[in-house]
Write a protein that holds these residues in place. Structure first.
Motif, PDB file in Angstrom:
ATOM      1  N   ILE A 223       0.860  -1.178   0.000  1.00  0.00           N
ATOM      2  CA  ILE A 223       0.000   0.000   0.000  1.00  0.00           C
ATOM      3  C   ILE A 223       0.896   1.227   0.000  1.00  0.00           C
ATOM      4  O   ILE A 223       1.839   1.318   0.787  1.00  0.00           O
ATOM      5  CB  ILE A 223      -0.966   0.011   1.209  1.00  0.00           C
ATOM      6  CG1 ILE A 223      -1.858   1.268   1.157  1.00  0.00           C
ATOM      7  CG2 ILE A 223      -0.243  -0.093   2.531  1.00  0.00           C
ATOM      8  CD1 ILE A 223      -3.009   1.217   2.161  1.00  0.00           C
TER       9      ILE A 223
ATOM     10  N   SER B 165      -6.708  -0.430   3.014  1.00  0.00           N
ATOM     11  CA  SER B 165      -6.899   0.443   1.854  1.00  0.00           C
ATOM     12  C   SER B 165      -8.378   0.730   1.614  1.00  0.00           C
ATOM     13  O   SER B 165      -8.772   1.879   1.361  1.00  0.00           O
ATOM     14  CB  SER B 165      -6.273  -0.196   0.613  1.00  0.00           C
ATOM     15  OG  SER B 165      -6.477   0.606  -0.530  1.00  0.00           O
TER      16      SER B 165
ATOM     17  N   THR C 130      -3.672   7.748   0.143  1.00  0.00           N
ATOM     18  CA  THR C 130      -3.138   6.554  -0.500  1.00  0.00           C
ATOM     19  C   THR C 130      -3.210   6.687  -2.018  1.00  0.00           C
ATOM     20  O   THR C 130      -3.874   7.571  -2.553  1.00  0.00           O
ATOM     21  CB  THR C 130      -3.913   5.298  -0.081  1.00  0.00           C
ATOM     22  OG1 THR C 130      -5.263   5.401  -0.576  1.00  0.00           O
ATOM     23  CG2 THR C 130      -3.940   5.147   1.433  1.00  0.00           C
TER      24      THR C 130
END
Length: 320
Positions: A137, A205, A275
């Motif tokens: 990630i 995520s 992210t």
């Protein structure tokens, strides 16, 4: 500008130039004084490139300006090719295209990291002969302009990620595992990749993306964002409530986990953390959100002002 943005923009621009066959068209237009190039060929190349250009971001446009091929989006440039007016800009553009398509991709490949290409797995603690699938990630920390991210800020960000990851594993009732720092990078925003057990990383995520989707909706209506309210009803908390009701997780522990999840997510968003999956969403981009940190550094005056690389977050979508 971040390393990954430069690599991606280089690939996008080079592919657009090659697929539109602009280099060949320009070469024919410059050499064919007795046998003029067909306007249809010019229009086909122009239309193909402009289709790709519509999806370009600030970094692609910056590279176009840097390598002096920005005139490709100017209709008058193409009219000059049809009229064969002998403009020196044609040669300049052709040289720029050569640099972008033949040399720049090799430079961009030098910026790639081994961790970007390799598939890593965790050792199985129960059976060392087997492995557990891993997943990466990528996190970014918004740090526009003069750096303001201190060691304390960065430490608290990593702590919030670790606490959120651990809380999600508890809710999912999976074995606790560590997150491994796979890489660190910098640019207009700080960047780092964390590697963890695939199932837990995917949930991490998805949780952040779910909250971000709600924040986007609030910003679209110009409402003030309440991160705690944005967390209400997200999948991981719904599952936690169900586990609490069934006594799978004691009430006191469930309340502690609930507070950890909400406070960790709030801390991350308040510190400009986002992210790669969040950045792929539609506007507003997370890299465009303001970050409130005390300014510690400033720029010293410089005699020359070089062409500035764009900040993907703050740059607009205006053409060059």
């Amino acid at each position: 500008m971040r390393r990954d943005q430069l690599i991606g923009a280089t690939e996008n621009l080079a592919n657009a130039l090659e697929s539109s066959k602009i280099h060949q068209v320009l070469l024919s237009a410059i050499r064919s004084s007795k046998d003029p190039i067909s306007p249809n060929q010019l229009f086909s190349a122009y239309a193909s490139f402009m289709t790709a250009y519509a999806n370009f971001g600030p970094t692609e446009k910056y590279l176009m300006k840097l390598f002096k091929v920005e005139r490709l989006i100017v209709p008058e440039f193409w009219e000059g090719l049809i009229k064969q007016d002998g403009s020196p800009s044609s040669m300049t553009v052709r040289r720029g295209i050569t640099l972008v398509t033949e040399f720049l991709p090799s430079v961009a490949r030098m910026l790639e990291r081994p961790s970007d290409k390799s598939n890593l797995a965790f050792e199985n603690p129960v059976d060392p002969s087997k492995t557990v699938d891993s997943e990466k990630i990528r996190f970014f920390v918004r740090d526009p302009g003069v750096p303001t991210l201190t060691v304390g800020h960065f430490s608290s960000i990593l702590g919030a990620i670790e606490e959120l990851h651990s809380a999600i594993e508890t809710v999912e009732q999976t074995k606790h595992s560590d997150l491994v720092v796979a890489s660190l990078d910098s640019g207009s925003d700080k960047e780092f990749d964390l590697l963890g057990v695939a199932a837990a990383v995917r949930k991490l995520s998805e949780t952040l993306l779910e909250v971000w989707s709600r924040i986007q909706s609030a910003r679209a209506t110009k409402a003030k964002v309440n991160y705690g309210a944005a967390c209400e009803g997200i999948a991981v908390l719904v599952k936690l409530n169900a586990a609490e009701k069934s006594n799978a997780i004691p009430k006191d522990q469930a309340e502690s986990i609930r507070r950890t999840i909400i406070s960790s997510i709030t801390h991350l968003f308040e510190n400009g953390v986002y992210t790669e999956a969040m950045e792929a969403q539609v506007n507003p981009l997370p890299s465009a959100l303001p970050v409130d940190r005390r300014k510690l550094l400033t720029h010293q005056p410089s005699e020359s002002a070089p062409l500035e690389a764009p900040d993907e977050g703050s740059a607009s979508n205006e053409e060059i």
